[in-house]
Design an enzyme around this catalytic site. Sequence first.
Site, mmCIF file in Angstrom:
data_model
loop_
_atom_site.group_PDB
_atom_site.id
_atom_site.type_symbol
_atom_site.label_atom_id
_atom_site.label_comp_id
_atom_site.label_asym_id
_atom_site.label_seq_id
_atom_site.Cartn_x
_atom_site.Cartn_y
_atom_site.Cartn_z
ATOM 1 N N ARG A 50 44.133 11.209 -10.542
ATOM 2 C CA ARG A 50 44.106 10.168 -11.451
ATOM 3 C C ARG A 50 43.813 10.832 -12.912
ATOM 4 O O ARG A 50 43.270 11.524 -12.914
ATOM 5 C CB ARG A 50 43.056 9.173 -11.312
ATOM 6 C CG ARG A 50 43.281 8.172 -9.921
ATOM 7 C CD ARG A 50 44.490 7.322 -10.122
ATOM 8 N NE ARG A 50 44.723 6.522 -8.765
ATOM 9 C CZ ARG A 50 45.467 6.729 -7.647
ATOM 10 N NH1 ARG A 50 46.085 7.756 -7.760
ATOM 11 N NH2 ARG A 50 45.399 5.983 -6.696
ATOM 12 N N GLU A 51 44.429 9.923 -13.893
ATOM 13 C CA GLU A 51 44.111 10.521 -15.418
ATOM 14 C C GLU A 51 43.369 9.400 -15.806
ATOM 15 O O GLU A 51 43.260 8.152 -15.685
ATOM 16 C CB GLU A 51 45.442 10.350 -16.389
ATOM 17 C CG GLU A 51 46.439 11.553 -16.132
ATOM 18 C CD GLU A 51 47.133 11.653 -14.906
ATOM 19 O OE1 GLU A 51 47.673 10.496 -14.425
ATOM 20 O OE2 GLU A 51 47.232 12.629 -14.243
ATOM 21 N N ARG A 78 46.289 -3.068 -34.753
ATOM 22 C CA ARG A 78 45.804 -2.238 -33.717
ATOM 23 C C ARG A 78 47.049 -1.737 -33.049
ATOM 24 O O ARG A 78 47.978 -2.241 -32.793
ATOM 25 C CB ARG A 78 45.211 -3.330 -32.580
ATOM 26 C CG ARG A 78 44.049 -3.912 -32.929
ATOM 27 C CD ARG A 78 42.691 -2.959 -33.139
ATOM 28 N NE ARG A 78 41.505 -3.478 -33.097
ATOM 29 C CZ ARG A 78 40.516 -2.664 -33.354
ATOM 30 N NH1 ARG A 78 40.583 -1.425 -33.691
ATOM 31 N NH2 ARG A 78 39.196 -3.405 -33.137
ATOM 32 N N ALA A 95 33.544 -6.136 -33.819
ATOM 33 C CA ALA A 95 33.398 -5.223 -32.846
ATOM 34 C C ALA A 95 33.216 -3.749 -33.256
ATOM 35 O O ALA A 95 33.820 -3.399 -34.345
ATOM 36 C CB ALA A 95 34.192 -5.347 -31.308
ATOM 37 N N GLU A 111 27.998 -3.587 -37.457
ATOM 38 C CA GLU A 111 29.421 -3.841 -37.526
ATOM 39 C C GLU A 111 29.679 -5.455 -38.403
ATOM 40 O O GLU A 111 30.619 -5.500 -39.036
ATOM 41 C CB GLU A 111 30.109 -3.888 -36.237
ATOM 42 C CG GLU A 111 30.356 -2.718 -35.678
ATOM 43 C CD GLU A 111 31.248 -1.656 -36.393
ATOM 44 O OE1 GLU A 111 32.121 -2.204 -37.200
ATOM 45 O OE2 GLU A 111 31.200 -0.562 -36.105
ATOM 46 N N GLY A 134 41.345 0.264 -14.672
ATOM 47 C CA GLY A 134 42.031 1.147 -13.948
ATOM 48 C C GLY A 134 42.333 2.612 -14.415
ATOM 49 O O GLY A 134 43.071 3.397 -13.774
ATOM 50 N N GLU A 138 35.693 2.988 -20.759
ATOM 51 C CA GLU A 138 34.967 2.015 -21.930
ATOM 52 C C GLU A 138 34.344 1.111 -21.172
ATOM 53 O O GLU A 138 34.741 0.233 -20.505
ATOM 54 C CB GLU A 138 36.096 1.704 -22.937
ATOM 55 C CG GLU A 138 35.312 0.853 -23.829
ATOM 56 C CD GLU A 138 36.411 0.072 -25.017
ATOM 57 O OE1 GLU A 138 35.832 -0.338 -25.995
ATOM 58 O OE2 GLU A 138 37.439 0.007 -24.591
ATOM 59 N N GLU A 161 37.518 4.790 -43.023
ATOM 60 C CA GLU A 161 37.562 4.774 -41.747
ATOM 61 C C GLU A 161 38.977 4.131 -41.262
ATOM 62 O O GLU A 161 39.393 3.916 -40.296
ATOM 63 C CB GLU A 161 36.448 4.171 -40.781
ATOM 64 C CG GLU A 161 35.304 4.825 -41.147
ATOM 65 C CD GLU A 161 34.079 4.114 -40.181
ATOM 66 O OE1 GLU A 161 34.407 2.944 -39.652
ATOM 67 O OE2 GLU A 161 32.936 4.582 -40.446
#
Length: 203
Positions: A50-51, A78, A95, A111, A134, A138, A161
Amino acid sequence: MNILDHASYSASDVTIESRTFLYRGFIQVEKVSLKHRLFHRLEYSPVIQRELIHRPEAAGVLLYNDAQQRFALIEQFRIGAINDTVSAWQLEVIAGVLDGDESPECCIRREALEESGCDITTLKHLFSFYPSAGACSELFHLYVAEVELPKDGGVFGVADEGENIQLHLFDYSQLNILLNNGRLRNAPVIMALQWLAQHIQQR
C-alpha cells in the site's frame, strides 16, 4: 467483544514486512508491505503493498453565535479540488495543521485569529477522525466555539504562506440551504454544520 466500543482487531494484528519512503516533503509518501489478520480466519492475509500518504495532524473549528443567529465559514483555493467541475474554491471551517507538539486547542486559537480575527475562549470537541483512511494518515480534530462574530467578513490569512482567505458570515436561516444545495464538499464543514443544525433545534 462489543464492536460499539472496540475494533475487531488491534495494531498487534498487523505485521509490517517493510517500509520505504518514496517522497519526503511537507507531505510524505511511503510504500508499506504488510499482512494483517482476516475476519473469521486463523491465518493472515498474503503480503500486500500500500502507498501511505503522511500528513500532520490538523484541527478545525466552526465559529457561531446564538445571540447573533450567525455562523462563520471561510473560502479559499484548494489544490485537492482543482478538478472539481464547479470550483476549486471551497467553503470550510477554520482549520490548520498542528505545529510540532502543539495541541489541537492551541492550533485552533492561532488559526482563528489568523483566518477570522476572532478570539476563542471556550472550545467544544466534536470528533477526531481520519478524513481519508484508505490512503492518508492525517488525523483531524473538529471543534465548535461560540464567539463574538464580526459585523462583516473580510480577507485574512498569512501571505507568506500563500493564504488568501475570505471570511463569510451566514445567518442561521441559511443553514439548510448550505446543507442541501451541494456547495459543501468536505467532511469537516458538513459534520460541523450538521452539529449546528441539531444545536439550533435543541435550544
